[in-house]
Motif scaffolding. Sequence first.
Motif, short mmCIF file in Angstrom:
data_model
loop_
_atom_site.label_atom_id
_atom_site.label_comp_id
_atom_site.label_asym_id
_atom_site.label_seq_id
_atom_site.Cartn_x
_atom_site.Cartn_y
_atom_site.Cartn_z
N GLY A 1 -81.42 -63.11 -22.54
CA GLY A 1 -82.67 -63.65 -23.42
C GLY A 1 -82.00 -64.82 -24.49
O GLY A 1 -82.74 -65.82 -24.65
N ARG A 2 -80.92 -64.95 -24.73
CA ARG A 2 -80.30 -65.59 -25.64
C ARG A 2 -79.30 -66.45 -24.84
O ARG A 2 -78.47 -67.26 -25.56
CB ARG A 2 -79.45 -64.96 -26.99
N THR A 3 -79.12 -66.04 -23.73
CA THR A 3 -78.36 -67.26 -22.67
C THR A 3 -79.15 -67.73 -21.57
O THR A 3 -79.93 -67.03 -21.05
CB THR A 3 -77.19 -66.31 -22.00
N GLY A 4 -78.80 -68.93 -21.37
CA GLY A 4 -79.53 -69.62 -20.24
C GLY A 4 -78.90 -69.42 -18.66
O GLY A 4 -77.91 -69.28 -18.39
N TYR A 5 -79.92 -69.37 -17.86
CA TYR A 5 -79.45 -69.31 -16.51
C TYR A 5 -78.97 -70.89 -16.08
O TYR A 5 -79.76 -71.94 -16.67
CB TYR A 5 -80.78 -68.83 -15.68
N PHE A 6 -78.10 -70.99 -15.36
CA PHE A 6 -77.54 -72.20 -14.89
C PHE A 6 -78.49 -72.90 -14.00
O PHE A 6 -78.91 -72.08 -12.82
CB PHE A 6 -76.15 -72.36 -14.27
N ARG A 7 -79.29 -73.91 -13.96
CA ARG A 7 -80.35 -74.34 -13.05
C ARG A 7 -80.27 -75.85 -12.52
O ARG A 7 -79.66 -76.72 -13.68
CB ARG A 7 -81.65 -73.94 -13.73
N SER A 8 -80.85 -76.29 -11.59
CA SER A 8 -80.89 -77.39 -11.41
C SER A 8 -82.46 -77.89 -11.14
O SER A 8 -83.40 -76.89 -10.96
CB SER A 8 -80.28 -77.92 -10.00
#
Length: 627
Positions: free
Chosen positions: A329-336
């Motif tokens: 919730g306070r960390t983002g998923y790595f995405r493209s």
Amino acid sequence: MPRGITNMERFDLLPVLRDGVQVRYEGSIDKQGRNADWDWWLYRERDEWVIFDVDGPGCIYNFVQHRYPESREPTFRFYFDGEEAPRFEIKPSEFGSKAPFVAPLADAYLGPEDNGRGPIRVVRSFVPMPFAKSCRVTTDLRLKGPNKGDGGWGHIVYHAYDTADEVRTFTGTESYDRLLDMWRNVGSDPKPTAPSDAHAVERLELRPGESTTVLEERGPGSVEAIVAELAHAKPDDLMNVWIRATWDEHADADVECPIGVFFANELGIHPVGVLSHGRRPDGTFYHYFPMPYWRSARIELVNKGGEPVTFARWETRTTTARNALYEEGRTGYFRSTPYYRAKATHGADSVIGRIAGRGHLVAGHVTGVTRKPGLISCEGDVRVHIDGIATPQVESDGSESWVCYGWGFPTPPEMNPSSAYDGLPDNPWSMVRLCSGDWYPFQSELVFGIEAGEFNNQYIRHSGALFYYGVDEPGLTLTDELDIGDPASEGIHSYRTSGSRGYYTLESYYEGDDDHRSIRDTGHEIEGWSEFVATVHPENAGVRLRRRSDQMTGRQKANVYVDGALVTERSWYAADRNPYKRWLEDEFDVPAAYTSGKSEITIRLEYVQAGETRAWNEFYYWIYSLK
């Protein structure tokens, strides 16, 4: 953790979402929206030309200046926190050698003669320079003109912070040793060492249309690194084989793009690499962005081409040692972003990526191809709009300037730890930019576009993708709007003023891709103060004020009060001006200490005279509650 230097040293913390940060740009953009991107100054003060002037805490992450060697050498002076004397001075010839502006964090690039067009000298720095109260950068020469002997053009990219917490102002004596060690070892993992498990596949062959799973994990963890070797690497293989990564069983893949983009080699003509991802001289591909997950991870390879592709080795390393760093919730998923397939957009920017939700962009890839080889196709400006704001928050004076080079792409390949480009002289070209310090935060959306030619007047097929960390939920909500000049809106918001110079109506344009669309609005000029009541969410984590204003004159400045309390972190200050594209949207973040728990706030804006301005002007306000 101190902001600035430590942020760049801890590559493993890139996925963590940060509050109270905005990315900003100041540089030599043609005010008429054409291609005269060479005049770089805000105003003159005594014997100096001011090229950067911000109020409030922040950190400079990228400084670039282009000039002809025949021009006089300027001296750049950096003033911090309202000081009368500069804390630091540097000349272009000293970039790369004068501490702390030493290679590879800072260097100089000299382009070729290029049939008389060059050479051009580009000095660039990625040295983080934090400041707690304010920063001003000057030069003793006016940077102007496109001709040999003129002073040259450039840009500064920086973060603006809502508070000065954990900010230590730059002194020039800081130790950058850990950061320099990272940057001197491109191709090696820049993250602190952690125990990891290797998931390796030897001699992997993918037939046309075939897919295979190279990682299937259950439970929390993080992808630490991906390393691959193609048995016979061909440019077509890099575009035909796609990587598809899905975290926590999401309905849609989080990462889906050609492996050429994933490994920073979309064209694949020459091996290039930056700190985070690329191709080593021995042909090995690497990718070191951390990719956290909390329930599952699956990575697949898909051959979308018509020929079989063979990997000598594909290795994915995972770790659970960093789980404590990554709070869900306070960390983002790595995405493209979805891969932007090569196409031309006539008369409009190519929008390489649109991102929704909350997060920050950490890398971008753009490739450009024209109809004929050898055409100069580098003049298009990158323009980034964040959270729906009409004025671009990040721009570039040409495509190559975004990756901190100059004078087109005549000598591929070129590389530094934060940016690189590949291709053939000028066409085709492919560029990659890592934003390890100056990542681009967004709370609801980010739109990344690039011009085709000087002012979208060329035929260029662009392609590419963006990498970012993000979550789907937005980080702000529009909770109120005030339309100045509308009696009903003014009445609802208890709008009142002191020192009015009267209302006036303006019809003009915004800068950027939409600069052909005329907008007419009525606003108010005020020599004293204006005040209004705004609705906010009581569970806010701060409030963002956005204003439409007339930027005919520069150095608009006002003190901001919330319920009678002066916001001491900064004034609302816009140093730049544009007498041609006069509409400006700029923003002011009010820290949560002034707004938390309240459902209504009274905003007072008190005009402060600065430079040529004689009044504060306002046409429209949007009020956002930060989550």
